[in-house]
Design a protein around this motif. Structure first.
Motif, PDB file in Angstrom:
ATOM      1  N   ARG A  14     -27.187 -17.046  60.352  1.00 56.55           N
ATOM      2  CA  ARG A  14     -27.760 -18.017  61.282  1.00 56.55           C
ATOM      3  C   ARG A  14     -28.378 -19.193  60.542  1.00 56.55           C
ATOM      4  N   TYR A  18     -28.055 -23.346  60.973  1.00 66.16           N
ATOM      5  CA  TYR A  18     -29.212 -24.241  61.102  1.00 66.16           C
ATOM      6  C   TYR A  18     -29.172 -25.330  60.038  1.00 66.16           C
ATOM      7  N   PRO A 238     -31.061 -24.427  69.524  1.00 62.85           N
ATOM      8  CA  PRO A 238     -30.669 -24.475  68.103  1.00 62.85           C
ATOM      9  C   PRO A 238     -30.956 -25.837  67.475  1.00 62.85           C
TER      10      PRO A 238
END
Length: 309
Positions: A14, A18, A238
């Motif tokens: 993840r 990012y 996000p």
């Protein structure tokens, strides 16, 4: 140790996404000293663009041959990047360049960015509402391509995501530090009027900066959709976390955005390991951001783009 490694793998996966999104924020800020709040919707457009392309080729993906999987991943990254780069280029031409030509104050840019964010979000809701909360075509078998490292279950798709992100981040770092375009970007970031006197086309350099940041965000959009699917908040949430990652690493610093994104992803996924309920994940991530900025207000690396090299 097994739990730690499992959460670390998830965090790196993840965090890589990012970091790719955060690079778009940090590039634009480094050149214009502007927070492009519409970048989260640029990222979202890449996810939807890649979904439409992949879905048109393989449908639900259930009957996809194994040899086609790498090609589909490359196609997804490219289609997501092209879609988002196009949206970012249009955004710069329509929402920001006219203000820059008129010498508008920074507040006008901020309002324009927020307005563009709402417009793109609502437009996507109207155009792609039938795709929301729909899984990405399952063109690979997760269980058939998994192995264990120090007891942690690692899927090949996770390695692909982390590997692709690292390659793109290293490519951007070399582009900014070693190429003519990169020198132009750094010159505009440092002193735009002087750069113009030296023969650098300011408008073209800024436009290319938006395109590069958008392409990276779009590639992250494909990877995000591939692993986590689509949702109503896939653009905003996000995007906010990636902005936090850019600030954490040092807004305007490319390597800082990389480090900030990876660190934020790891911290998020380590929350269950310390006995905190997963519903507090977002809170913990931003608490870490605040704590870091209390002791280092400029972020972990804390240099602007023009001084980074």
């Amino acid at each position: 140790m097994t739990d730690f490694m499992n959460y670390l793998v998830l965090g790196l996966t993840r965090g890589s996404m990012y970091a790719l999104i955060a690079l778009g924020y940090t590039l634009v800020y480094g050149v214009l000293q502007l927070i492009n709040f519409a970048h989260s919707e640029v990222f979202m457009s890449g996810a939807f663009g890649s979904f439409i392309v992949i879905h048109a080729i393989v449908g639900n993906g259930q009957s996809t041959d194994s040899w086609a999987v790498p090609l589909l991943i490359v196609l997804g990254i490219v289609s997501g990047g092209v879609t988002a780069a196009t949206v970012a280029w249009t955004l710069e031409r329509v929402a920001y360049r006219p203000l820059r030509k008129r010498g508008a104050p920074k507040l006008a840019f901020l309002i324009s960015a927020i307005g563009a964010s709402f417009f793109l979000s609502q437009l996507a809701g109207k155009l792609f509402h039938r795709f929301q909360n729909q899984p990405f075509p399952a063109f690979y078998n997760e269980d058939a391509v998994a192995f264990h490292v120090f007891g942690a279950r690692v899927r090949v798709i996770q390695l692909v995501i982390v590997g692709a992100a690292i390659v793109m981040m290293l490519f951007l770092d070399r582009l900014v530090t070693k190429t003519k375009l990169g020198r132009g970007i750094r010159a505009v970031s440092e002193d735009a009027p002087t750069a113009a006197l030296m023969g650098i086309d300011i408008d073209r350099t800024i436009s290319r900066t938006f395109v590069i940041g958008g392409a990276l965000g779009g590639a992250a959009g494909f990877l995000f959709g591939l692993t986590l699917g689509f949702g109503n908040q896939m653009g905003f949430l996000p995007g906010v976390k990636a902005f936090a990652a850019a600030v954490l690493g040092g807004i305007g610093n490319i390597r800082g955005a990389m480090i900030g994104g990876l660190l934020l992803g790891i911290v998020e996924n380590m929350v269950p390991l310390v006995g905190i309920d997963t519903k507090w994940t977002d809170v913990v991530a931003f608490v870490v951001l605040v704590l870091v900025l209390m002791f280092r207000p400029t972020g972990i690396l804390g240099e602007r783009l023009g001084r980074a090299a």
